[in-house]
Enzyme design. Sequence first.
Site, PDB file in Angstrom:
ATOM      1  N   ASP A 189       0.994  -1.205   0.008  1.00 28.85           N
ATOM      2  CA  ASP A 189       0.071   0.099   0.024  1.00 28.85           C
ATOM      3  C   ASP A 189       0.701   1.222  -0.066  1.00 28.85           C
ATOM      4  O   ASP A 189       1.300   1.811   1.074  1.00 28.85           O
ATOM      5  CB  ASP A 189      -0.994   0.057   1.183  1.00 28.85           C
ATOM      6  CG  ASP A 189      -1.994   0.976   1.135  1.00 28.85           C
ATOM      7  OD1 ASP A 189      -1.755   2.055   0.434  1.00 28.85           O
ATOM      8  OD2 ASP A 189      -3.075   0.803   2.161  1.00 28.85           O
ATOM      9  N   HIS A 194       0.367   8.003   3.716  1.00 30.57           N
ATOM     10  CA  HIS A 194       0.858   7.167   4.958  1.00 30.57           C
ATOM     11  C   HIS A 194       2.526   7.366   5.140  1.00 30.57           C
ATOM     12  O   HIS A 194       3.210   6.872   5.716  1.00 30.57           O
ATOM     13  CB  HIS A 194       0.923   5.806   4.909  1.00 30.57           C
ATOM     14  CG  HIS A 194      -0.527   5.356   4.670  1.00 30.57           C
ATOM     15  ND1 HIS A 194      -1.583   5.645   5.634  1.00 30.57           N
ATOM     16  CD2 HIS A 194      -1.314   4.715   3.688  1.00 30.57           C
ATOM     17  CE1 HIS A 194      -2.707   5.159   5.297  1.00 30.57           C
ATOM     18  NE2 HIS A 194      -2.543   4.535   4.088  1.00 30.57           N
ATOM     19  N   ILE A 209      -0.564   9.107   8.495  1.00 29.74           N
ATOM     20  CA  ILE A 209      -1.157   8.226   9.385  1.00 29.74           C
ATOM     21  C   ILE A 209      -0.775   6.676   9.194  1.00 29.74           C
ATOM     22  O   ILE A 209      -0.290   6.563   7.965  1.00 29.74           O
ATOM     23  CB  ILE A 209      -2.737   8.421   9.192  1.00 29.74           C
ATOM     24  CG1 ILE A 209      -3.298   8.005   7.744  1.00 29.74           C
ATOM     25  CG2 ILE A 209      -3.201   9.672   9.577  1.00 29.74           C
ATOM     26  CD1 ILE A 209      -4.914   8.086   7.587  1.00 29.74           C
ATOM     27  N   GLY A 212      -4.786   1.652   7.879  1.00 32.43           N
ATOM     28  CA  GLY A 212      -5.797   1.052   8.851  1.00 32.43           C
ATOM     29  C   GLY A 212      -5.524  -0.433   8.681  1.00 32.43           C
ATOM     30  O   GLY A 212      -5.684  -1.136   9.678  1.00 32.43           O
TER      31      GLY A 212
END
Length: 285
Positions: A189, A194, A209, A212
Amino acid sequence: MPINLDEALGAELDPVEFSWTSSDIQLYHLGLGAGQDPMDKRELRYLVDDTPQVLPTFGNVAASFHDTKPPTVKFPGIDIELGKVLHASESVSAPAPIPASGTGRAVTKFTDIWDKGKAAVIWSETTVTTPDGTTLWTQKRSIFARGEGGFGGERGASTSSEPPERTPDFELSIPVSPQQALLYRMCGDRNPLHSDPEFAKKAGFPRPILHGMCTYGITCRGVLQTYADYDASAFRQHVARFSSPVYPGETVTMDLWKDGNVISFEAKVKSRGVTVIKNGKTVLG
């Protein structure tokens, strides 16, 4: 673009064939923070060469593990911009332990599309089999597509539920390293949300961040650590709903409730007073 329910609902994507190795498994586990205690022989079972135990949440990312570009979202009957998509929930179930290396064939179909007014909720199910047709695992996912509601579809049921009313049976704190998102992005990802501070700011976040799916995998590792002595073969299902992001460098605290072979959990970042995972459930065998 308005959603075309006739085209989108029930649509099945072309099969995706992919392979993985024990090195991929080890990298995935490192991306989840495994090996923080390099002297713990139980946790090192996730990181040995050739035959590591496999955290079953690897199944949620296996098909895209070797992607090197930011993800795109292309569904029949709807065009979705990446910036409008929020990951809502995720689950994986496996009838047997996932092998440390192998080849899989993933078939994804769209099972529900809900109209929430300002957003659409799109549910998909992916079945992964071996080349001879044996089921390896089944993945279910829901996403919010902001700005794609109002197409006249069913609103759908509420997916929110409260944890058990009693005091948690166990509380577990899991530190997230400052570079964890940079390491986890090596698992396929590459969304700059990120890794790129400027991109994150434009998206409304003060800094990049954590993925998830990394938080999701961390909670699975936490459940197995607490109730299965790190033994991934005890796993049957892991379900979670995303409610708020984690920032690298924070500590995730899990509240866990055990009822027979079902573990309910929530995950929080106490320093900010936010719940990051709701409606968590793990089924052990």
